[in-house]
Design a protein around this motif. Sequence first.
Motif, PDB file in Angstrom:
ATOM      1  N   VAL A   1       0.789  -1.124  -0.041  1.00 44.22           N
ATOM      2  CA  VAL A   1      -0.059  -0.017  -0.106  1.00 44.22           C
ATOM      3  C   VAL A   1       0.839   1.231  -0.176  1.00 44.22           C
ATOM      4  O   VAL A   1       2.043   1.297   0.619  1.00 44.22           O
ATOM      5  N   HIS A   2       0.168   2.170  -0.488  1.00 40.19           N
ATOM      6  CA  HIS A   2       0.848   3.521  -0.538  1.00 40.19           C
ATOM      7  C   HIS A   2      -0.005   4.955  -0.325  1.00 40.19           C
ATOM      8  O   HIS A   2      -0.903   4.790  -0.688  1.00 40.19           O
ATOM      9  N   ASP A   3       0.461   5.654   0.466  1.00 37.97           N
ATOM     10  CA  ASP A   3       0.245   6.863   0.806  1.00 37.97           C
ATOM     11  C   ASP A   3      -1.460   7.004   1.285  1.00 37.97           C
ATOM     12  O   ASP A   3      -1.606   6.362   2.245  1.00 37.97           O
ATOM     13  N   TYR A   4      -2.562   7.434   0.554  1.00 32.12           N
ATOM     14  CA  TYR A   4      -3.760   7.175   1.125  1.00 32.12           C
ATOM     15  C   TYR A   4      -4.161   5.585   1.247  1.00 32.12           C
ATOM     16  O   TYR A   4      -4.870   5.592   2.042  1.00 32.12           O
ATOM     17  N   GLY A   5      -3.509   4.998   0.234  1.00 28.88           N
ATOM     18  CA  GLY A   5      -3.551   3.381   0.554  1.00 28.88           C
ATOM     19  C   GLY A   5      -3.161   2.993   1.883  1.00 28.88           C
ATOM     20  O   GLY A   5      -3.596   1.896   2.372  1.00 28.88           O
ATOM     21  N   ASN A   6      -2.274   3.581   2.448  1.00 27.33           N
ATOM     22  CA  ASN A   6      -1.851   3.059   3.787  1.00 27.33           C
ATOM     23  C   ASN A   6      -2.856   3.231   4.763  1.00 27.33           C
ATOM     24  O   ASN A   6      -3.008   2.477   5.610  1.00 27.33           O
ATOM     25  N   SER A   7      -3.703   4.232   4.715  1.00 29.15           N
ATOM     26  CA  SER A   7      -4.750   4.264   5.529  1.00 29.15           C
ATOM     27  C   SER A   7      -5.737   3.388   5.410  1.00 29.15           C
ATOM     28  O   SER A   7      -6.287   2.723   6.327  1.00 29.15           O
ATOM     29  N   VAL A   8      -5.957   2.823   4.163  1.00 31.77           N
ATOM     30  CA  VAL A   8      -7.041   1.911   3.781  1.00 31.77           C
ATOM     31  C   VAL A   8      -6.308   0.399   4.404  1.00 31.77           C
ATOM     32  O   VAL A   8      -7.004  -0.282   4.905  1.00 31.77           O
ATOM     33  N   GLY A   9      -5.024   0.383   4.082  1.00 28.40           N
ATOM     34  CA  GLY A   9      -4.514  -0.796   4.734  1.00 28.40           C
ATOM     35  C   GLY A   9      -4.565  -0.823   6.276  1.00 28.40           C
ATOM     36  O   GLY A   9      -4.583  -1.915   6.884  1.00 28.40           O
ATOM     37  N   GLN A  10      -4.420   0.314   7.033  1.00 28.84           N
ATOM     38  CA  GLN A  10      -4.314   0.429   8.359  1.00 28.84           C
ATOM     39  C   GLN A  10      -5.653  -0.351   8.803  1.00 28.84           C
ATOM     40  O   GLN A  10      -5.994  -1.074   9.725  1.00 28.84           O
ATOM     41  N   GLU A  11      -6.810   0.364   8.244  1.00 27.99           N
ATOM     42  CA  GLU A  11      -7.993  -0.157   8.479  1.00 27.99           C
ATOM     43  C   GLU A  11      -8.314  -1.770   8.144  1.00 27.99           C
ATOM     44  O   GLU A  11      -8.952  -2.225   9.004  1.00 27.99           O
ATOM     45  N   LEU A  12      -7.755  -2.031   7.063  1.00 30.26           N
ATOM     46  CA  LEU A  12      -8.186  -3.514   7.078  1.00 30.26           C
ATOM     47  C   LEU A  12      -7.172  -4.391   8.139  1.00 30.26           C
ATOM     48  O   LEU A  12      -7.553  -5.383   8.396  1.00 30.26           O
ATOM     49  N   LEU A  13      -6.133  -3.660   8.715  1.00 29.48           N
ATOM     50  CA  LEU A  13      -5.329  -4.410   9.673  1.00 29.48           C
ATOM     51  C   LEU A  13      -6.083  -4.511  10.923  1.00 29.48           C
ATOM     52  O   LEU A  13      -6.216  -5.660  11.797  1.00 29.48           O
ATOM     53  N   ALA A  14      -6.934  -3.350  11.372  1.00 29.37           N
ATOM     54  CA  ALA A  14      -7.732  -3.242  12.384  1.00 29.37           C
ATOM     55  C   ALA A  14      -8.906  -4.351  12.288  1.00 29.37           C
ATOM     56  O   ALA A  14      -9.117  -4.904  13.006  1.00 29.37           O
TER      57      ALA A  14
ATOM     58  N   TYR B   1      -9.503  12.483   3.917  1.00 31.33           N
ATOM     59  CA  TYR B   1      -8.639  11.318   4.484  1.00 31.33           C
ATOM     60  C   TYR B   1      -7.751  11.638   5.541  1.00 31.33           C
ATOM     61  O   TYR B   1      -7.394  10.994   6.455  1.00 31.33           O
ATOM     62  N   ILE B   2      -7.422  13.210   5.565  1.00 32.67           N
ATOM     63  CA  ILE B   2      -6.433  13.507   6.379  1.00 32.67           C
ATOM     64  C   ILE B   2      -7.201  13.786   7.742  1.00 32.67           C
ATOM     65  O   ILE B   2      -6.729  13.336   8.664  1.00 32.67           O
ATOM     66  N   ILE B   3      -8.295  14.095   7.754  1.00 36.17           N
ATOM     67  CA  ILE B   3      -9.246  14.049   8.986  1.00 36.17           C
ATOM     68  C   ILE B   3      -9.558  12.585   9.337  1.00 36.17           C
ATOM     69  O   ILE B   3      -9.488  12.329  10.641  1.00 36.17           O
ATOM     70  N   ASP B   4      -9.704  11.648   8.546  1.00 30.85           N
ATOM     71  CA  ASP B   4     -10.121  10.449   8.925  1.00 30.85           C
ATOM     72  C   ASP B   4      -8.921   9.550   9.728  1.00 30.85           C
ATOM     73  O   ASP B   4      -9.012   9.100  10.702  1.00 30.85           O
ATOM     74  N   ARG B   5      -7.713  10.142   9.274  1.00 36.19           N
ATOM     75  CA  ARG B   5      -6.419   9.765  10.094  1.00 36.19           C
ATOM     76  C   ARG B   5      -6.409  10.124  11.350  1.00 36.19           C
ATOM     77  O   ARG B   5      -5.966   9.362  12.325  1.00 36.19           O
ATOM     78  N   ARG B   6      -6.916  11.373  11.775  1.00 33.97           N
ATOM     79  CA  ARG B   6      -7.034  11.885  13.110  1.00 33.97           C
ATOM     80  C   ARG B   6      -8.217  11.272  13.655  1.00 33.97           C
ATOM     81  O   ARG B   6      -7.760  10.667  15.137  1.00 33.97           O
ATOM     82  N   GLU B   7      -9.208  11.038  13.471  1.00 35.64           N
ATOM     83  CA  GLU B   7     -10.243  10.411  14.038  1.00 35.64           C
ATOM     84  C   GLU B   7      -9.916   8.797  14.346  1.00 35.64           C
ATOM     85  O   GLU B   7     -10.509   8.347  15.481  1.00 35.64           O
ATOM     86  N   HIS B   8      -9.265   8.063  13.340  1.00 38.04           N
ATOM     87  CA  HIS B   8      -9.196   6.673  13.792  1.00 38.04           C
ATOM     88  C   HIS B   8      -7.632   6.405  14.187  1.00 38.04           C
ATOM     89  O   HIS B   8      -7.245   5.295  14.164  1.00 38.04           O
ATOM     90  N   ARG B   9      -7.047   7.421  14.430  1.00 36.86           N
ATOM     91  CA  ARG B   9      -5.646   7.164  14.951  1.00 36.86           C
ATOM     92  C   ARG B   9      -5.278   6.118  15.966  1.00 36.86           C
ATOM     93  O   ARG B   9      -4.600   5.018  15.711  1.00 36.86           O
ATOM     94  N   GLU B  10      -6.176   6.288  17.043  1.00 37.46           N
ATOM     95  CA  GLU B  10      -6.217   5.022  18.035  1.00 37.46           C
ATOM     96  C   GLU B  10      -6.258   3.659  17.467  1.00 37.46           C
ATOM     97  O   GLU B  10      -5.706   2.760  17.890  1.00 37.46           O
ATOM     98  N   ARG B  11      -7.416   3.543  16.860  1.00 38.55           N
ATOM     99  CA  ARG B  11      -7.712   2.334  16.115  1.00 38.55           C
ATOM    100  C   ARG B  11      -6.782   1.750  15.157  1.00 38.55           C
ATOM    101  O   ARG B  11      -6.442   0.611  15.225  1.00 38.55           O
ATOM    102  N   TRP B  12      -6.038   2.651  14.456  1.00 40.24           N
ATOM    103  CA  TRP B  12      -5.216   2.135  13.228  1.00 40.24           C
ATOM    104  C   TRP B  12      -3.623   1.856  13.745  1.00 40.24           C
ATOM    105  O   TRP B  12      -3.260   1.032  13.529  1.00 40.24           O
TER     106      TRP B  12
END
Length: 302
Positions: A107-120, A211-222
Amino acid sequence: MGLPGIALRDWRAQGRSFDFRGHGIRYWCAGAGEPLLLIHGFPTASWDWHYLWRPLAERYRVIACDMLGFGDSAKPRGHDYRILEQADLQQALLAYLQVREPVHLLVHDYGNSVGQELLARHEDGDFAAASCVFLNGGLFPETHRPVLSQKLLLSPFGGLFGRLFDRRRLAQNFARVFGPHTQPSEEELDGFWSLIQHNDGPRVMHRLIHYIIDRREHRERWVGAMQRTAVPMRVIDGPLDPISGAHMVERYRELIPRPDTVLLGGIGHYPQVEAPEQVLEHYLAFRLAQVTDVSACDIRSH
């Protein structure tokens, strides 16, 4: 000699389509073996992987799509784009392709956040991840350093700025985030811009930037999922990237147990485009290490 890559025209001709919640999504699939899901970044598309596509398809079943709002997929104007939905999209594509075994992620960039959610979701028991390799991306919101265009897209004037975004501004932005000696060619810039512009893409860029805001909102989960997981992970990073380069890797090493990180000297934000041979080398070494570890465990168990 470098990897040859795939011309955008040929890449587009190889794409297929499926429906996701009423939206047309373009996807690509090649090779056989263990499934490897490639997830692209912002503001580009799955063509980002074209240098790595063939060598990876010689070893694995590679799968990628242009996410909703990107590339040749649908870009609904008033849509509320969220990382959680993009993760839903990846799972829907895997289900559509009848992939039932654990999936490797690159995964790359924006995809990193998607990958983090899939890991969660893996940690929650709702997804089966076999491994995850992150290229440059904002894994930690506290280390993310957005460029001016991202700040403008997030501002109250984001919609206007998106409509004014053009190939010249794209070239200016990429000049800042690519390495000084690995700048994109004019042909590559034409390709990137063609994918962004398709389906009137600049008009939804200010919505995708959420997605930048999503990263802040879901930081603890991811971040928590990354700290807890037994899924093998590696970071392959271009340290000259001003957005998520060496400073992001330093934070990764602070927060993640037994961090596995690779820094590619002289490389910026797009290592799969700037240094695909090095990315391939370090990715295959990572996968070989996992096989070796499993074999060693099997020997010990007997």
